[in-house]
Design a protein around this motif. Structure first.
Motif, PDB file in Angstrom:
ATOM      1  N   GLN A  16     -28.143  41.964 -14.990  1.00  5.28           N
ATOM      2  CA  GLN A  16     -28.266  41.052 -15.878  1.00  5.28           C
ATOM      3  C   GLN A  16     -29.487  40.522 -16.001  1.00  5.28           C
ATOM      4  O   GLN A  16     -30.046  40.063 -17.234  1.00  5.28           O
ATOM      5  CB  GLN A  16     -26.975  39.885 -15.660  1.00  5.28           C
ATOM      6  N   ALA A  17     -30.203  40.362 -14.971  1.00  3.68           N
ATOM      7  CA  ALA A  17     -31.835  39.729 -14.757  1.00  3.68           C
ATOM      8  C   ALA A  17     -32.522  40.609 -15.575  1.00  3.68           C
ATOM      9  O   ALA A  17     -33.387  40.380 -16.342  1.00  3.68           O
ATOM     10  CB  ALA A  17     -32.039  39.592 -13.467  1.00  3.68           C
ATOM     11  N   SER A  18     -32.434  42.170 -15.479  1.00  2.00           N
ATOM     12  CA  SER A  18     -33.311  42.941 -16.066  1.00  2.00           C
ATOM     13  C   SER A  18     -32.745  42.825 -17.645  1.00  2.00           C
ATOM     14  O   SER A  18     -33.699  43.102 -18.568  1.00  2.00           O
ATOM     15  CB  SER A  18     -32.961  44.475 -15.492  1.00  2.00           C
ATOM     16  N   ALA A  19     -31.650  42.893 -17.970  1.00  2.57           N
ATOM     17  CA  ALA A  19     -31.341  42.661 -19.511  1.00  2.57           C
ATOM     18  C   ALA A  19     -31.831  41.379 -20.165  1.00  2.57           C
ATOM     19  O   ALA A  19     -32.230  41.322 -21.254  1.00  2.57           O
ATOM     20  CB  ALA A  19     -29.829  42.791 -19.693  1.00  2.57           C
ATOM     21  N   THR A  20     -31.895  40.320 -19.425  1.00  2.00           N
ATOM     22  CA  THR A  20     -32.260  38.978 -19.640  1.00  2.00           C
ATOM     23  C   THR A  20     -33.684  38.915 -19.993  1.00  2.00           C
ATOM     24  O   THR A  20     -34.240  38.355 -20.976  1.00  2.00           O
ATOM     25  CB  THR A  20     -31.914  37.980 -18.650  1.00  2.00           C
ATOM     26  N   PHE A  35     -31.956  35.790 -25.872  1.00  2.00           N
ATOM     27  CA  PHE A  35     -32.558  35.393 -24.706  1.00  2.00           C
ATOM     28  C   PHE A  35     -31.585  34.191 -24.284  1.00  2.00           C
ATOM     29  O   PHE A  35     -31.049  34.149 -22.847  1.00  2.00           O
ATOM     30  CB  PHE A  35     -33.845  34.693 -24.554  1.00  2.00           C
ATOM     31  N   SER A  36     -31.168  33.058 -24.850  1.00  2.00           N
ATOM     32  CA  SER A  36     -30.228  32.215 -24.484  1.00  2.00           C
ATOM     33  C   SER A  36     -29.059  32.498 -23.897  1.00  2.00           C
ATOM     34  O   SER A  36     -28.462  32.242 -23.142  1.00  2.00           O
ATOM     35  CB  SER A  36     -30.435  31.012 -25.372  1.00  2.00           C
ATOM     36  N   GLU A  37     -28.455  33.486 -24.690  1.00  2.00           N
ATOM     37  CA  GLU A  37     -27.277  33.921 -24.524  1.00  2.00           C
ATOM     38  C   GLU A  37     -27.053  34.796 -23.507  1.00  2.00           C
ATOM     39  O   GLU A  37     -26.285  34.695 -22.246  1.00  2.00           O
ATOM     40  CB  GLU A  37     -26.639  34.879 -25.509  1.00  2.00           C
ATOM     41  N   GLN A  38     -28.234  35.428 -22.985  1.00  2.00           N
ATOM     42  CA  GLN A  38     -28.401  36.522 -21.783  1.00  2.00           C
ATOM     43  C   GLN A  38     -28.703  35.643 -20.570  1.00  2.00           C
ATOM     44  O   GLN A  38     -28.155  36.101 -19.622  1.00  2.00           O
ATOM     45  CB  GLN A  38     -29.536  37.549 -21.869  1.00  2.00           C
ATOM     46  N   GLN A  39     -29.598  34.672 -20.767  1.00  2.00           N
ATOM     47  CA  GLN A  39     -29.803  33.667 -19.584  1.00  2.00           C
ATOM     48  C   GLN A  39     -28.476  32.983 -19.352  1.00  2.00           C
ATOM     49  O   GLN A  39     -28.082  32.635 -18.056  1.00  2.00           O
ATOM     50  CB  GLN A  39     -30.942  32.669 -20.129  1.00  2.00           C
ATOM     51  N   ALA A  40     -27.512  32.379 -20.282  1.00  2.00           N
ATOM     52  CA  ALA A  40     -26.377  31.836 -20.007  1.00  2.00           C
ATOM     53  C   ALA A  40     -25.472  32.824 -19.087  1.00  2.00           C
ATOM     54  O   ALA A  40     -24.848  32.285 -18.060  1.00  2.00           O
ATOM     55  CB  ALA A  40     -25.834  31.208 -21.077  1.00  2.00           C
ATOM     56  N   GLU A  41     -25.285  34.167 -19.449  1.00  6.50           N
ATOM     57  CA  GLU A  41     -24.511  34.861 -18.545  1.00  6.50           C
ATOM     58  C   GLU A  41     -25.361  35.024 -17.094  1.00  6.50           C
ATOM     59  O   GLU A  41     -24.341  35.307 -16.369  1.00  6.50           O
ATOM     60  CB  GLU A  41     -24.441  36.595 -19.330  1.00  6.50           C
ATOM     61  N   THR A  44     -24.206  32.190 -15.138  1.00  7.76           N
ATOM     62  CA  THR A  44     -22.662  31.974 -14.705  1.00  7.76           C
ATOM     63  C   THR A  44     -22.498  33.137 -13.582  1.00  7.76           C
ATOM     64  O   THR A  44     -21.803  32.636 -12.470  1.00  7.76           O
ATOM     65  CB  THR A  44     -21.946  32.839 -15.780  1.00  7.76           C
ATOM     66  N   LEU A  45     -23.235  34.194 -13.569  1.00  7.56           N
ATOM     67  CA  LEU A  45     -23.078  35.051 -12.269  1.00  7.56           C
ATOM     68  C   LEU A  45     -23.751  34.528 -11.117  1.00  7.56           C
ATOM     69  O   LEU A  45     -23.170  34.568  -9.973  1.00  7.56           O
ATOM     70  CB  LEU A  45     -23.723  36.511 -12.684  1.00  7.56           C
ATOM     71  N   LEU A  46     -24.950  33.814 -11.133  1.00 11.01           N
ATOM     72  CA  LEU A  46     -25.661  33.267 -10.240  1.00 11.01           C
ATOM     73  C   LEU A  46     -24.646  32.107  -9.473  1.00 11.01           C
ATOM     74  O   LEU A  46     -24.864  31.807  -8.390  1.00 11.01           O
ATOM     75  CB  LEU A  46     -26.876  32.617 -10.716  1.00 11.01           C
ATOM     76  N   SER A  47     -24.154  31.399 -10.286  1.00  9.38           N
ATOM     77  CA  SER A  47     -23.410  30.340  -9.994  1.00  9.38           C
ATOM     78  C   SER A  47     -22.271  30.694  -8.984  1.00  9.38           C
ATOM     79  O   SER A  47     -21.753  29.833  -8.213  1.00  9.38           O
ATOM     80  CB  SER A  47     -22.762  29.355 -11.171  1.00  9.38           C
ATOM     81  N   ASP A  48     -21.686  31.966  -8.858  1.00 12.57           N
ATOM     82  CA  ASP A  48     -20.725  32.477  -8.213  1.00 12.57           C
ATOM     83  C   ASP A  48     -21.332  33.108  -6.834  1.00 12.57           C
ATOM     84  O   ASP A  48     -20.412  33.273  -5.795  1.00 12.57           O
ATOM     85  CB  ASP A  48     -19.829  33.364  -8.758  1.00 12.57           C
ATOM     86  N   ILE A  49     -22.450  33.324  -6.937  1.00 12.94           N
ATOM     87  CA  ILE A  49     -22.942  33.822  -5.525  1.00 12.94           C
ATOM     88  C   ILE A  49     -22.966  33.112  -4.229  1.00 12.94           C
ATOM     89  O   ILE A  49     -23.205  31.914  -4.323  1.00 12.94           O
ATOM     90  CB  ILE A  49     -24.627  34.622  -5.695  1.00 12.94           C
ATOM     91  N   ARG A  50     -22.655  33.682  -3.100  1.00 10.76           N
ATOM     92  CA  ARG A  50     -22.452  32.886  -1.963  1.00 10.76           C
ATOM     93  C   ARG A  50     -23.320  33.714  -0.954  1.00 10.76           C
ATOM     94  O   ARG A  50     -23.446  34.935  -0.974  1.00 10.76           O
ATOM     95  CB  ARG A  50     -21.079  32.866  -1.526  1.00 10.76           C
ATOM     96  N   ALA A  51     -23.497  33.060   0.293  1.00 11.98           N
ATOM     97  CA  ALA A  51     -24.294  33.792   1.353  1.00 11.98           C
ATOM     98  C   ALA A  51     -23.556  34.999   1.962  1.00 11.98           C
ATOM     99  O   ALA A  51     -24.007  35.837   2.114  1.00 11.98           O
ATOM    100  CB  ALA A  51     -24.440  32.888   2.531  1.00 11.98           C
TER     101      ALA A  51
END
Length: 253
Positions: A16-20, A35-41, A44-51
């Protein structure tokens, strides 16, 4: 046994970072709907990442002041991937460690805490030119040397916020919150870091460090929205970043 073809979350983030950030204009990303739509996605993905998704666990709480060896870096970095479009990795800060105030010229960035807590102070450079007499000859405490006048920049403190693994990502753009300093709070901390495009001194994207100047007779404590002065400095002697292996899922971009 069937093969597990489930795509890891960190791979989804990389894709997603590559696409954004592919073909985005860093000078006008705020006006780009796609860009804004891609960044929002991506947010969303980053918000779910955990250690645990990266097979990273917080170390035992050890203060950098208690480390006997000066060879032990206060901050380490796990490289995950890098292309011409973006870089991604994990910064790990020991208890009490700080990443000094620095900039990201012409770059977008996203930072997501994986464990621990950090305080991030974000600044914007101001367009106001530094005047020869009224600005550079004002009294700073301690006073500046004459040769330092060309390295003084006007800036504004935009925010000073604590982030934890439960917080949304911290976002910077080429024109907003582009300068920041990061302090580990109450123990060690780690965060996933995406920069687009990556640092590249050969293309004008070198990392510059700054020190906040105090004006004589003014309060030393800053509040959000306060204008201030920054002095560009060499990388501080007490800061350096070591490397360590990334233990998480493989990422291909």
């Amino acid at each position: 046994m069937p093969r597990n073809n489930k795509t890891s979350l960190i791979q989804k983030i990389a894709s997603q970072a590559s696409a954004t950030f592919t073909n985005c204009s860093t000078s006008a990303v705020g006006d780009n709907k796609t860009f804004s739509e891609q960044q929002a996605e991506l947010v969303t993905l980053l918000s779910d990442i955990r250690a645990a998704d990266l097979k990273i666990a917080p170390p035992e709480k050890v203060s950098i002041s208690s480390l006997q060896s000066s060879a032990v870096p206060p901050v380490t970095y796990m490289h995950i991937c890098e292309t011409d479009v973006f870089s991604m990795g994990v910064f790990l800060l020991k208890s009490g460690a700080s990443i000094p105030l620095h900039d990201h010229p012409g770059m977008n960035g996203m930072l997501k805490v994986l464990y621990g807590k950090v305080n991030i102070r974000c600044y914007d450079k101001l367009d106001k030119a530094v005047g020869a007499e009224s600005d550079t000859e004002r009294q700073f405490d301690p006073p500046l040397m004459p040769f330092q006048a060309d390295d003084v920049r006007r800036a504004v403190l935009r925010s000073s916020v604590h982030f934890s693994d439960q917080s949304a990502p911290c976002i910077l753009t080429p024109v907003k919150d582009n300068l920041h300093e990061i302090d580990a709070v109450d123990g060690p901390a780690a965060f996933l870091d995406i920069l687009a495009p990556p640092y590249d001194p050969d293309n004008g994207r070198d990392c510059h460090y700054y020190r906040v100047l105090q004006t004589a007779g003014k309060k030393s404590e800053q509040s959000s929205g306060d204008e201030t002065w920054l002095l560009e400095i060499p990388q501080p002697d007490d800061f350096w970043c070591g490397g360590e292996p990334y233990p998480g899922p493989e990422v291909s971009v």
